[in-house]
Design a protein around this motif. Structure first.
Motif, PDB file in Angstrom:
ATOM      1  N   PHE A 102      49.844  54.985  41.522  1.00  0.00           N
ATOM      2  CA  PHE A 102      50.555  54.041  41.591  1.00  0.00           C
ATOM      3  C   PHE A 102      49.722  52.592  42.028  1.00  0.00           C
ATOM      4  O   PHE A 102      49.502  51.484  41.381  1.00  0.00           O
ATOM      5  N   GLY A 103      48.844  52.950  43.078  1.00  0.00           N
ATOM      6  CA  GLY A 103      47.853  52.154  43.609  1.00  0.00           C
ATOM      7  C   GLY A 103      46.841  51.554  42.380  1.00  0.00           C
ATOM      8  O   GLY A 103      46.422  50.499  42.370  1.00  0.00           O
ATOM      9  N   LEU A 104      46.264  52.488  41.690  1.00  0.00           N
ATOM     10  CA  LEU A 104      45.474  52.382  40.685  1.00  0.00           C
ATOM     11  C   LEU A 104      45.899  51.318  39.541  1.00  0.00           C
ATOM     12  O   LEU A 104      45.294  50.686  39.304  1.00  0.00           O
ATOM     13  N   ALA A 105      47.051  51.887  39.246  1.00  0.00           N
ATOM     14  CA  ALA A 105      47.650  51.011  38.170  1.00  0.00           C
ATOM     15  C   ALA A 105      47.764  49.514  38.581  1.00  0.00           C
ATOM     16  O   ALA A 105      47.708  48.587  37.727  1.00  0.00           O
ATOM     17  N   LEU A 106      48.533  49.700  39.764  1.00  0.00           N
ATOM     18  CA  LEU A 106      48.568  48.282  40.357  1.00  0.00           C
ATOM     19  C   LEU A 106      47.304  47.465  40.348  1.00  0.00           C
ATOM     20  O   LEU A 106      47.315  46.026  40.265  1.00  0.00           O
ATOM     21  N   LEU A 142      49.268  50.013  49.141  1.00  0.00           N
ATOM     22  CA  LEU A 142      48.426  48.784  49.406  1.00  0.00           C
ATOM     23  C   LEU A 142      46.906  48.883  49.648  1.00  0.00           C
ATOM     24  O   LEU A 142      46.259  48.014  49.470  1.00  0.00           O
ATOM     25  N   GLY A 143      46.610  49.982  50.231  1.00  0.00           N
ATOM     26  CA  GLY A 143      45.304  50.229  50.616  1.00  0.00           C
ATOM     27  C   GLY A 143      44.424  50.211  49.296  1.00  0.00           C
ATOM     28  O   GLY A 143      43.157  49.858  49.270  1.00  0.00           O
ATOM     29  N   ILE A 144      45.106  50.853  48.179  1.00  0.00           N
ATOM     30  CA  ILE A 144      44.192  51.159  46.959  1.00  0.00           C
ATOM     31  C   ILE A 144      44.224  49.606  45.983  1.00  0.00           C
ATOM     32  O   ILE A 144      43.185  49.012  45.731  1.00  0.00           O
ATOM     33  N   ALA A 145      45.418  49.249  46.021  1.00  0.00           N
ATOM     34  CA  ALA A 145      45.764  48.000  45.162  1.00  0.00           C
ATOM     35  C   ALA A 145      45.154  46.625  46.022  1.00  0.00           C
ATOM     36  O   ALA A 145      44.869  45.747  45.075  1.00  0.00           O
ATOM     37  N   ALA A 162      42.304  46.558  47.627  1.00  0.00           N
ATOM     38  CA  ALA A 162      40.862  46.646  47.676  1.00  0.00           C
ATOM     39  C   ALA A 162      40.254  45.934  46.705  1.00  0.00           C
ATOM     40  O   ALA A 162      40.655  46.067  45.580  1.00  0.00           O
ATOM     41  N   SER A 163      39.390  45.069  47.059  1.00  0.00           N
ATOM     42  CA  SER A 163      38.652  44.183  46.265  1.00  0.00           C
ATOM     43  C   SER A 163      37.727  44.889  45.300  1.00  0.00           C
ATOM     44  O   SER A 163      37.497  44.427  44.204  1.00  0.00           O
ATOM     45  N   ASP A 164      37.309  46.052  45.610  1.00  0.00           N
ATOM     46  CA  ASP A 164      36.205  46.826  44.894  1.00  0.00           C
ATOM     47  C   ASP A 164      36.979  48.366  44.739  1.00  0.00           C
ATOM     48  O   ASP A 164      37.054  49.100  45.779  1.00  0.00           O
ATOM     49  N   MET A 165      37.124  48.759  43.669  1.00  0.00           N
ATOM     50  CA  MET A 165      37.684  49.759  43.442  1.00  0.00           C
ATOM     51  C   MET A 165      36.717  51.197  43.613  1.00  0.00           C
ATOM     52  O   MET A 165      36.992  52.182  44.256  1.00  0.00           O
ATOM     53  N   LYS A 166      35.267  50.828  43.615  1.00  0.00           N
ATOM     54  CA  LYS A 166      34.320  51.433  44.048  1.00  0.00           C
ATOM     55  C   LYS A 166      34.329  51.964  45.645  1.00  0.00           C
ATOM     56  O   LYS A 166      34.212  53.000  45.983  1.00  0.00           O
ATOM     57  N   LYS A 167      34.852  50.813  46.299  1.00  0.00           N
ATOM     58  CA  LYS A 167      35.039  51.077  47.772  1.00  0.00           C
ATOM     59  C   LYS A 167      36.099  52.245  47.852  1.00  0.00           C
ATOM     60  O   LYS A 167      35.917  53.094  48.788  1.00  0.00           O
ATOM     61  N   ALA A 168      37.207  51.810  47.385  1.00  0.00           N
ATOM     62  CA  ALA A 168      38.531  52.666  47.511  1.00  0.00           C
ATOM     63  C   ALA A 168      38.115  54.334  47.240  1.00  0.00           C
ATOM     64  O   ALA A 168      38.451  55.152  48.057  1.00  0.00           O
ATOM     65  N   GLY A 169      37.162  54.515  46.225  1.00  0.00           N
ATOM     66  CA  GLY A 169      36.819  55.825  45.789  1.00  0.00           C
ATOM     67  C   GLY A 169      35.796  56.470  46.735  1.00  0.00           C
ATOM     68  O   GLY A 169      35.861  57.562  47.171  1.00  0.00           O
ATOM     69  N   ARG A 170      34.891  55.435  47.123  1.00  0.00           N
ATOM     70  CA  ARG A 170      33.954  55.959  48.253  1.00  0.00           C
ATOM     71  C   ARG A 170      34.699  56.187  49.551  1.00  0.00           C
ATOM     72  O   ARG A 170      34.407  57.279  50.080  1.00  0.00           O
ATOM     73  N   VAL A 171      35.628  55.609  50.013  1.00  0.00           N
ATOM     74  CA  VAL A 171      36.353  55.890  50.862  1.00  0.00           C
ATOM     75  C   VAL A 171      37.095  57.386  51.222  1.00  0.00           C
ATOM     76  O   VAL A 171      37.003  58.183  52.045  1.00  0.00           O
ATOM     77  N   GLY A 172      37.774  57.338  49.777  1.00  0.00           N
ATOM     78  CA  GLY A 172      38.403  58.468  49.739  1.00  0.00           C
ATOM     79  C   GLY A 172      37.451  59.895  49.547  1.00  0.00           C
ATOM     80  O   GLY A 172      37.818  60.925  50.203  1.00  0.00           O
ATOM     81  N   HIS A 176      53.091  44.107  43.728  1.00  0.00           N
ATOM     82  CA  HIS A 176      52.280  44.167  45.339  1.00  0.00           C
ATOM     83  C   HIS A 176      52.978  43.422  46.341  1.00  0.00           C
ATOM     84  O   HIS A 176      53.132  44.075  47.398  1.00  0.00           O
ATOM     85  N   ARG A 177      53.585  42.279  46.100  1.00  0.00           N
ATOM     86  CA  ARG A 177      54.372  41.628  47.328  1.00  0.00           C
ATOM     87  C   ARG A 177      55.609  42.533  47.674  1.00  0.00           C
ATOM     88  O   ARG A 177      55.999  42.426  48.772  1.00  0.00           O
ATOM     89  N   PHE A 178      56.467  43.019  46.725  1.00  0.00           N
ATOM     90  CA  PHE A 178      57.444  43.697  47.004  1.00  0.00           C
ATOM     91  C   PHE A 178      57.192  44.951  47.986  1.00  0.00           C
ATOM     92  O   PHE A 178      57.558  45.682  48.719  1.00  0.00           O
TER      93      PHE A 178
END
Length: 430
Positions: A170-174, A68-71, A73-83, A185-187
């Motif tokens: 899974f999160g990246l693909a979603l 849910l944290g990755i999927a 995220a409105s900006d994938m760059k942000k998720a990568g940056r956080v990681g 995502h809802r599931f």
């Protein structure tokens, strides 16, 4: 600020009552173990059962929160940056913990004067730990992160690193699926609610689990087991306290919060970890508390689960301090290069060490193997008190992950400072 994807239990009287019940159970369990050791040892399955229930839910909880944290995220760059920020922070602070263990061991020299004869060591007592530690090379360690199948990450060895890998993919693909993946995502979101609700139910058993675990520990090893190795115990607890106050406290001061107020705020989680000797038992309550402190959901969902594998500050202190203690007890004078090698290897072996009691001992065996002058059989010197040191390891790990999440949230400008101050002040008054 993100809204929570899972229900946060209110900080009400029920939670306060649970805290006091856990506290009372730990005290009573310790007394029972001291005065009736034979029956106290028989309570081991009760404590193990409670930890087993927690571990049963850890993998799906981590999977849902990371996905849910990755999927989400409105900006994938942000998720990568956080990681990336989290991993850099983990490595820097973990290295400080390792170095602090080396410094304290060299200054206080807790093993000096033991004059242990290597021929007198009990090789059978640690044979199992040494075998487990020697099963993987560096290459095998990284290959082990990849599960044999998707479901094996959850049903196989229970390795949290495997769960993290599957969750990230899974999160990246979603996320890439966009609107097409909305139903999935809802599931996952509804599953997160379900697993958090299950965890809240299991947590009602915390007093029983913590009390039984403490009774077993005291009944099995006894208070007398602490006396011969009191120097190591004292050094380890002192080092953990110094790390929390000086290193984590200094980081907290830079961010704008007081470490002692944070400890008071996390008192329920810390007490639970103290009773069970496992930081995993407090994973979900910790995530709840961090969101309530004003950290964003996406940062909490990424940093906390990964921190349980990559940010084990207490385990790092234990590795270097215990290794040098053993060398000193055997009158083995390790050179600076050998100590640096020990530190570098510990930086690798500490990754992925579970928060469950015993994993730190296996990791220590793997670390000690790089110094041929110190036989792995010497681990038998501290086998009797390892259980007592596991509490400090787990407590320091938990505090370190809480501080890490606040730091990364602040760096992302997703920390509500007003809410942080209000919650910490309220925790002090409470």
């Amino acid at each position: 600020m993100d809204t929570p994807s899972h229900p946060l239990p209110p900080a009400d009287r029920a939670q306060t009552r649970l805290y006091y019940w856990v506290l009372a159970a730990i005290v009573l369990g310790g007394l029972f173990g001291h005065f009736d050791a034979a029956h106290a040892v028989a309570l081991k399955p009760v404590g193990d059962g409670f930890i087993g229930l927690i571990k049963m839910l850890i993998a799906p909880v981590v999977f849902c929160t990371v996905v849910l944290g990755i999927a989400g995220a409105s900006d994938m760059k942000k998720a990568g940056r956080v990681g990336f920020k989290a991993l850099v922070y983990f490595e820097v602070v973990s290295t400080l913990a390792l170095a602090l263990g080396v410094i304290v061991a060299n200054v206080l020299r807790p093993g000096q004067g033991f004059n242990v004869d290597p021929a007198s060591l009990d090789t059978q007592a640690v044979a199992g730990f040494a075998k487990q530690a020697g099963q993987q090379t560096v290459a095998e360690f990284f290959l082990h992160i990849i599960p044999k199948t998707f479901t094996d990450a959850f049903t196989g060895s229970g390795d949290l690193l495997q769960v993290l890998l599957v969750s990230v993919l899974f999160g990246l693909a979603l996320h890439k699926m966009g609107e097409a993946g909305r139903l999935v995502h809802r599931f996952v979101e509804e599953c997160a609610h379900l697993f958090f609700a299950m965890m809240n139910v299991v947590m009602k058993l915390a007093p029983i689990g913590a009390g039984a675990a403490m009774a077993f520990t005291i009944g099995k090893y006894g208070i007398d087991a602490l006396k011969p190795l009191a120097a190591l115990m004292g050094c380890f607890y002192l080092t953990c306290a110094l790390f929390v106050v000086l290193v984590l406290g200094g980081i907290g001061k830079l961010i704008g919060f007081n470490i002692f107020k944070l400890l008071r705020y996390l008192k329920e989680e810390l007490l639970l970890v103290l009773g069970t000797s496992s930081s995993e038992t407090a994973l979900v309550p910790l995530m709840n508390k961090l969101e309530r402190l004003g950290c964003s959901r996406s940062v909490v969902g990424l940093v906390v689960p990964s921190g349980y594998s990559f940010n084990l500050d207490g385990t790092n202190i234990y590795l270097t301090l215990s290794a040098l203690f053993i060398a000193q007890a055997l009158n083995v004078d390790l050179s600076l290069s050998q100590q640096l090698t020990l530190l570098l290897v510990a930086m690798l072996t500490s990754k992925g060490a579970s928060g469950v009691t015993g994993a730190g001992f296996i990791t220590l065996a793997a670390t000690l193997a790089v110094v041929p002058a110190v036989p792995v059989a010497a681990l038998s010197l501290i086998l009797g008190i390892d259980r007592f040191m596991s509490e400090a390891r787990a407590l320091t790990n938990l505090i370190g992950n809480a501080v890490a999440t606040i730091v990364v949230s602040q760096s992302e400008r997703e920390l509500n400072q007003a809410q942080l101050r209000a919650e910490l002040e309220g925790g002090v008054r409470g």
